[in-house]
Design an enzyme around this catalytic site. Structure first.
Site, PDB file in Angstrom:
ATOM      1  N   TYR A  43       0.838  -1.205   0.000  1.00 30.21           N
ATOM      2  CA  TYR A  43       0.000   0.000   0.000  1.00 30.21           C
ATOM      3  C   TYR A  43       0.875   1.258   0.000  1.00 30.21           C
ATOM      4  O   TYR A  43       0.665   2.171  -0.792  1.00 30.21           O
ATOM      5  CB  TYR A  43      -0.952  -0.023   1.203  1.00 30.21           C
ATOM      6  CG  TYR A  43      -1.786   1.224   1.334  1.00 30.21           C
ATOM      7  CD1 TYR A  43      -2.797   1.487   0.423  1.00 30.21           C
ATOM      8  CD2 TYR A  43      -1.544   2.141   2.354  1.00 30.21           C
ATOM      9  CE1 TYR A  43      -3.558   2.641   0.523  1.00 30.21           C
ATOM     10  CE2 TYR A  43      -2.303   3.292   2.458  1.00 30.21           C
ATOM     11  CZ  TYR A  43      -3.310   3.542   1.543  1.00 30.21           C
ATOM     12  OH  TYR A  43      -4.050   4.690   1.642  1.00 30.21           O
ATOM     13  N   GLU A  49     -12.014   5.183   3.946  1.00 25.59           N
ATOM     14  CA  GLU A  49     -11.504   6.058   5.005  1.00 25.59           C
ATOM     15  C   GLU A  49     -12.581   6.287   6.065  1.00 25.59           C
ATOM     16  O   GLU A  49     -12.290   6.314   7.257  1.00 25.59           O
ATOM     17  CB  GLU A  49     -11.008   7.390   4.435  1.00 25.59           C
ATOM     18  CG  GLU A  49      -9.745   7.277   3.606  1.00 25.59           C
ATOM     19  CD  GLU A  49      -8.501   6.876   4.367  1.00 25.59           C
ATOM     20  OE1 GLU A  49      -8.515   6.847   5.617  1.00 25.59           O
ATOM     21  OE2 GLU A  49      -7.489   6.580   3.709  1.00 25.59           O
ATOM     22  N   TRP A  71      -6.208   1.579  10.058  1.00 31.63           N
ATOM     23  CA  TRP A  71      -6.234   1.455   8.601  1.00 31.63           C
ATOM     24  C   TRP A  71      -5.897   0.016   8.206  1.00 31.63           C
ATOM     25  O   TRP A  71      -6.419  -0.505   7.228  1.00 31.63           O
ATOM     26  CB  TRP A  71      -5.275   2.446   7.955  1.00 31.63           C
ATOM     27  CG  TRP A  71      -5.275   2.348   6.465  1.00 31.63           C
ATOM     28  CD1 TRP A  71      -4.218   2.029   5.672  1.00 31.63           C
ATOM     29  CD2 TRP A  71      -6.381   2.542   5.582  1.00 31.63           C
ATOM     30  NE1 TRP A  71      -4.600   2.016   4.345  1.00 31.63           N
ATOM     31  CE2 TRP A  71      -5.929   2.323   4.270  1.00 31.63           C
ATOM     32  CE3 TRP A  71      -7.720   2.861   5.776  1.00 31.63           C
ATOM     33  CZ2 TRP A  71      -6.762   2.432   3.142  1.00 31.63           C
ATOM     34  CZ3 TRP A  71      -8.549   2.966   4.661  1.00 31.63           C
ATOM     35  CH2 TRP A  71      -8.066   2.755   3.372  1.00 31.63           C
TER      36      TRP A  71
END
Length: 187
Positions: A18, A40, A48
């Site tokens: 990522y 988000e 996350w």
């Protein structure tokens, strides 16, 4: 050995991928922008990493983030999503995704694309916030606050200024890679 931002664990392949391939890279595809805004928001109160690990499940559960399909979800579909173990089963976040899909379509209609609208908050180009590798990342900015206010006014949910700033970082509206990170010079 590549130097990365300190937030990226050196032993987590998913995070490394990522960081190296997505975070801070400018995104102009409406579907991907919508996906990232929803993910988000799903992160609120969580890490996350939790969301990133469930990203494929989210894509499957939410029709690959096709806003037209999501905007037509009804109570039966929302109830089915509440039973899906691959996503965060939070009634408010599921309802927010449906409401945000409707708002997203309205923005597309008004501006011609969500991309044109959302990038206007940074004047259409990536903002660079140079910082050292040990300096903390900002959690919000005046641009993120303005984005949050406007998104909420348009019917989006789970789009507070902190979520908006994380979104801006994720889709390359800001480049917050540390100065010594090999990805710092993204364009």
């Amino acid at each position: 050995m590549k130097t990365r931002c300190t937030w990226c664990p050196p032993d987590d392949p998913l995070y490394i991928k990522y960081h190296d391939e997505e975070w801070g890279v400018p995104v102009h595809d409406d579907r991907l922008l919508f996906e990232m805004l929803i993910l988000e928001g799903a992160q609120a109160g969580l890490s996350w990493r939790t969301i990133l690990g469930r990203r494929d499940s989210y894509r499957a559960a939410f029709d690959r983030f096709d806003a037209k399909k999501i905007a037509r979800y009804h109570a039966k579909k929302a109830a089915a999503l509440m039973k899906d173990p691959g996503i965060i089963r939070n009634r408010l976040k599921i309802a927010a995704t449906i409401d945000s899909a409707k708002a997203f379509l309205a923005v597309q209609k008004e501006f011609g694309s969500f991309d044109k609208y959302i990038w206007s908050f940074v004047g259409g180009k990536t903002q660079r916030n140079p910082r050292g590798n040990r300096e903390p990342l900002p959690v919000q900015t005046p641009e993120a606050e303005a984005m949050s206010r406007d998104l909420k006014k348009r019917g989006f949910r789970f789009v507070g200024p902190t979520i908006c700033y994380a979104f801006m970082q994720a889709v390359g509206m800001v480049n917050d890679h540390a100065a010594d990170c090999f990805r710092a010079k993204l364009r």
